[in-house]
Design an enzyme around this catalytic site. Sequence first.
Site, PDB file in Angstrom:
ATOM      1  N   HIS A  45     -56.105  53.343  21.670  1.00 19.82           N
ATOM      2  CA  HIS A  45     -57.462  53.651  21.224  1.00 19.82           C
ATOM      3  C   HIS A  45     -57.521  54.506  19.961  1.00 19.82           C
ATOM      4  O   HIS A  45     -58.569  54.606  19.339  1.00 19.82           O
ATOM      5  CB  HIS A  45     -58.235  54.364  22.333  1.00 19.82           C
ATOM      6  CG  HIS A  45     -57.861  55.802  22.490  1.00 19.82           C
ATOM      7  ND1 HIS A  45     -56.752  56.200  23.202  1.00 19.82           N
ATOM      8  CD2 HIS A  45     -58.426  56.945  22.014  1.00 19.82           C
ATOM      9  CE1 HIS A  45     -56.664  57.513  23.167  1.00 19.82           C
ATOM     10  NE2 HIS A  45     -57.659  58.003  22.451  1.00 19.82           N
ATOM     11  N   ARG A  46     -56.428  55.119  19.538  1.00 17.79           N
ATOM     12  CA  ARG A  46     -56.487  56.038  18.405  1.00 17.79           C
ATOM     13  C   ARG A  46     -56.696  55.284  17.091  1.00 17.79           C
ATOM     14  O   ARG A  46     -56.150  54.203  16.880  1.00 17.79           O
ATOM     15  CB  ARG A  46     -55.227  56.892  18.335  1.00 17.79           C
ATOM     16  CG  ARG A  46     -55.154  57.896  19.470  1.00 17.79           C
ATOM     17  CD  ARG A  46     -54.115  58.963  19.246  1.00 17.79           C
ATOM     18  NE  ARG A  46     -54.093  59.886  20.383  1.00 17.79           N
ATOM     19  CZ  ARG A  46     -54.816  60.982  20.482  1.00 17.79           C
ATOM     20  NH1 ARG A  46     -55.626  61.323  19.489  1.00 17.79           N
ATOM     21  NH2 ARG A  46     -54.742  61.752  21.554  1.00 17.79           N
TER      22      ARG A  46
END
Length: 354
Positions: free
Chosen positions: A203-204
């Site tokens: 998700h980063r």
Amino acid sequence: MKVLSVVGARPQFVKCAPVSRELRKVHEEVLVHTGQHYDYLLSEVFFRDLGIPAPDHHLEVGSGSHGVQTGRMLAAIEEVIAKEEPEIVLVYGDTNSTLAGALAAAKMHVPVAHVEAGLRSFDRRMPEEVNRVLTDHCSDLLFCPTATAVGNLAAEGVTAGVHLTGDVMVDALRENLPLARERSTALADFGLSPKGYYLATVHRAGNTDDPAALRAIMEAFSRLDGPVVFPVHPRTQKKLAGYGIVPAANVRVVEPLPYFDMLALLSGARAVLTDSGGVQKEAYILEVPCVTLRENTEWVETIEDGWNVLVGADADRIVAEAERAGGARRQHSARFGDGHAAARIAAIIAEYEP
């Protein structure tokens, strides 16, 4: 004391649950949900499953750029502080909700307490690192999960109000793992056997906003020698579609999972592949090898003890380390505490005199 607790993202809900329970034995807690995570599977389901009281204030800030989101939160939290007049503001972790809560309180001369203080990746390109540093430097009580965190603060000249409490995630896992194993049917639903699959989260921004990085990660997943369960954050799902990346047949793309299902899958995985700070730590506590899709980590203890390895977005490195099940496991220790961090935090707040 009247404690105003600020949360807004999925990891904060998990940390908040044991702390809120302890706080309410002694203090009056006012719970503020910023709305940073607003999808049902990223927010409401955690309040339900973990028994967190309904928020007293839901700010419904939603998504946006870092500046827009943080600015909206700052203005809204300021209004809540003015209305509630708390004696202390409690923030968690390293999100925009964390920073907004800390800044609003500090500017209004209300003491700030930071759960998970002192973490450092030493990479200022990460928004989370900026949030951590700024929050720590305007906090009055700093609740450190590890001795490493205490040392990081001392190196920056922060020693007043610093407490080594242990990590509240240990509290949460000890309480919830038996419930997850009892209630979750995730392994059976996905047709999985213990240690016969990988679990992945991505998700980063460093991975999702870089088409080459995300493509390399998905290529690595396709080459693994087993199924990969991949709960996809809505933002990551949009990026995959936008880049035209189609996950391979062995990659089981699913919606974000409720906490008990995620916990059951994590505890039973052969290895976890993630760019999440919290998942790295959960894997260590559960003694599951971790392959971190970053070049740095704030949880250096997991690396030092051999349960975690940093691989970035290099497909060959990801595959090699995942199939080695996270590298050679050396030792496991109580570096993250004894499961009583929440009680210590509540007691320290009770004794605090501004």
